[in-house]
Motif scaffolding. Sequence first.
Motif, mmCIF file in Angstrom:
data_model
loop_
_atom_site.group_PDB
_atom_site.id
_atom_site.type_symbol
_atom_site.label_atom_id
_atom_site.label_comp_id
_atom_site.label_asym_id
_atom_site.label_seq_id
_atom_site.Cartn_x
_atom_site.Cartn_y
_atom_site.Cartn_z
ATOM 1 N N THR A 278 1.036 -1.207 -0.125
ATOM 2 C CA THR A 278 -0.067 -0.152 0.119
ATOM 3 C C THR A 278 0.736 1.352 -0.025
ATOM 4 N N VAL A 279 0.614 1.918 -0.934
ATOM 5 C CA VAL A 279 1.493 3.403 -1.213
ATOM 6 C C VAL A 279 0.014 4.342 -1.349
ATOM 7 N N TYR A 280 0.022 5.354 -0.467
ATOM 8 C CA TYR A 280 -1.203 6.448 -0.771
ATOM 9 C C TYR A 280 -0.653 7.812 -1.112
ATOM 10 N N SER A 281 0.666 8.017 -1.108
ATOM 11 C CA SER A 281 1.319 9.140 -1.527
ATOM 12 C C SER A 281 1.291 9.360 -3.076
ATOM 13 N N SER A 282 0.945 10.408 -3.899
ATOM 14 C CA SER A 282 0.976 10.675 -4.906
ATOM 15 C C SER A 282 2.268 10.791 -5.752
ATOM 16 N N TYR A 289 8.296 4.113 -0.125
ATOM 17 C CA TYR A 289 7.768 4.186 1.212
ATOM 18 C C TYR A 289 6.319 3.639 1.445
ATOM 19 N N ALA A 290 6.204 2.375 0.799
ATOM 20 C CA ALA A 290 4.832 1.667 0.861
ATOM 21 C C ALA A 290 4.834 1.176 2.347
ATOM 22 N N TYR A 291 3.872 0.662 2.930
ATOM 23 C CA TYR A 291 3.579 0.322 4.176
ATOM 24 C C TYR A 291 4.610 -0.892 4.505
ATOM 25 N N GLY A 292 4.811 -1.728 3.782
ATOM 26 C CA GLY A 292 5.680 -2.915 3.964
ATOM 27 C C GLY A 292 7.092 -2.718 3.788
ATOM 28 N N ASN A 293 7.600 -1.599 3.475
ATOM 29 C CA ASN A 293 8.926 -1.102 3.060
ATOM 30 C C ASN A 293 9.315 -0.343 4.371
ATOM 31 N N GLN A 294 8.420 0.095 5.192
ATOM 32 C CA GLN A 294 8.914 1.113 6.330
ATOM 33 C C GLN A 294 10.241 0.644 7.145
ATOM 34 N N PRO A 295 10.135 -0.600 7.660
ATOM 35 C CA PRO A 295 11.164 -1.165 8.292
ATOM 36 C C PRO A 295 12.464 -0.985 7.803
ATOM 37 N N VAL A 296 12.511 -1.486 6.489
ATOM 38 C CA VAL A 296 13.916 -1.528 5.462
ATOM 39 C C VAL A 296 14.408 -0.119 5.301
#
Length: 487
Positions: A278-282, A289-296
């Motif tokens: 999930t990515v919300y930013s246009s 910066y997708a939800y699942g990428n945040q830790p990395v």
Amino acid sequence: MSVAPAPTVPLGDRFARELPEMARPWRAEDAPDPKLLVLNEPLATELGLDPGFLRSADGLRLLVGAAVPDGASPVAQAYAGHQFGGFVPRLGDGRALLLGELVGADGCLHDLHLKGSGRTPFARGGDGLAAVGPMLREYVVSEAMAALGVPTTRSLAVVATGREVYRETPLPGAVLARVASSHLRVGSFQYARATDDVDLLRRLADHAISRHHPGAAGAERPYLALFDAVVAAQASLVARWMLVGFVHGVMNTDNMTISGETIDYGPCAFLDAFDPTTVYSSIDSGGRYAYGNQPVVAEWNLARLAEALLPLIDDEQERAVTLAVESLGAFRPRYSDAWSAGMRAKLGLPEGLDDAVASALVDEVLTLLRADRVDHTSFFRGLAAVARGDGETTRNLFLDLAGFDGWVARWRALDPDADGMDRVNPVYIPRNHLVEEALEAATAGNLNPLGRLLDAVSDPYTRRPGLERYAAPAPEDFGAYRTFCGT
Ligand code: AMP
Ligand code: MG
């Protein structure tokens, strides 16, 4: 510009005094017609500020930066940053000012900071301004995060300026008054490092240690200990984000704090359906910066912090790199431990349950949620009812009923703690459709939906009658959600 004193506010200037190279004395643009949109009275009181004063004409002048209290010296802070992976050596507060520091009821220093207060020497092409909608978005989401127990900067007030701001269309302008345990960012260290002034870098690190991680001062290697403390704080923070389904949206290194507080609510949003991509930013077209990428991404940003700190870690660069790499290695296990413990709590799993059993249950349920695009918040909150034997509403969130039933049978056999689950799985989060509804109404002059949403998300774990629509997933026709950085 008229500058009248507001002597009731004891603002310190510690950052400006200790780090003058990173502080440009500056004044806000005057606001033609300030009107208070929202004031955080409990936070004001915690900071020793009188809500009555803040509501007065002089108080509003303070909250937009038009009146500077005696002794205060507002500054625009310098910082650098990696934006979407590319290094920018000079960013800084383009439209923000640090008014100064206040001592709160907790005895700690808190920055009082304005956003949308006019152009500064760091404004580059920007207009220095902010619109009502994005400032209220930061207010609502940061206060929701605080109520959820996630470390965050806080919002004290949003004041409409009476000035128009030009985005795609003319919009009403506003200033957000924000409170943080500091505004030191990974990008602050990158700025100091890029000046090649090791004395500045050391003063910045000492300032950070003293304000956030005082335990590091007594360590054998204080600056490595500072780094360790930031790694720990960020691992814990990002785990909290993941557990509540928060997507920051723009995790550039200038938007990551040294304190471990969430900062700079721009295109952020909470998950509706559970989906790691999930990515919300246009503007995040690559999904960095997708939800699942945040830790990395957090780990990547911390590597940039380590690079900035190298000259302080050891005189010999190779040794400094070895030590920093070893410290950064703590991020993954720390993150995993925090996230796994949080997931166990969300599922109400008993203490002492075998790790392999717990992680299999977690993995399987996330696979089911993802496959059926199940609403993240509704699922976890609804699961306590399943534990109590009342599972129909939650079961109906799934298409794969056999998969869900099989998982539930194994999970219920472990006797999950339903009351404990209700204490960690929120009923109310700032759902995207509700945030949009509230901001649209506020922009048109109606603050009632905003007030109701704030009321719901300020007490997120207690289900209350009359707030049913605040607990429900987005309507089918809400569609794909997009957020904009053009804040
Ligand atoms: P952000 O991505 O919002 O954290 O901002 C990145 C950089 O752009 C920071 O240096 C901000 O101060 C600057 N910036 C963002 N919006 C504006 C604006 N309207 N005017 C001036 N500077 C801005
Ligand atoms: Mg920022």
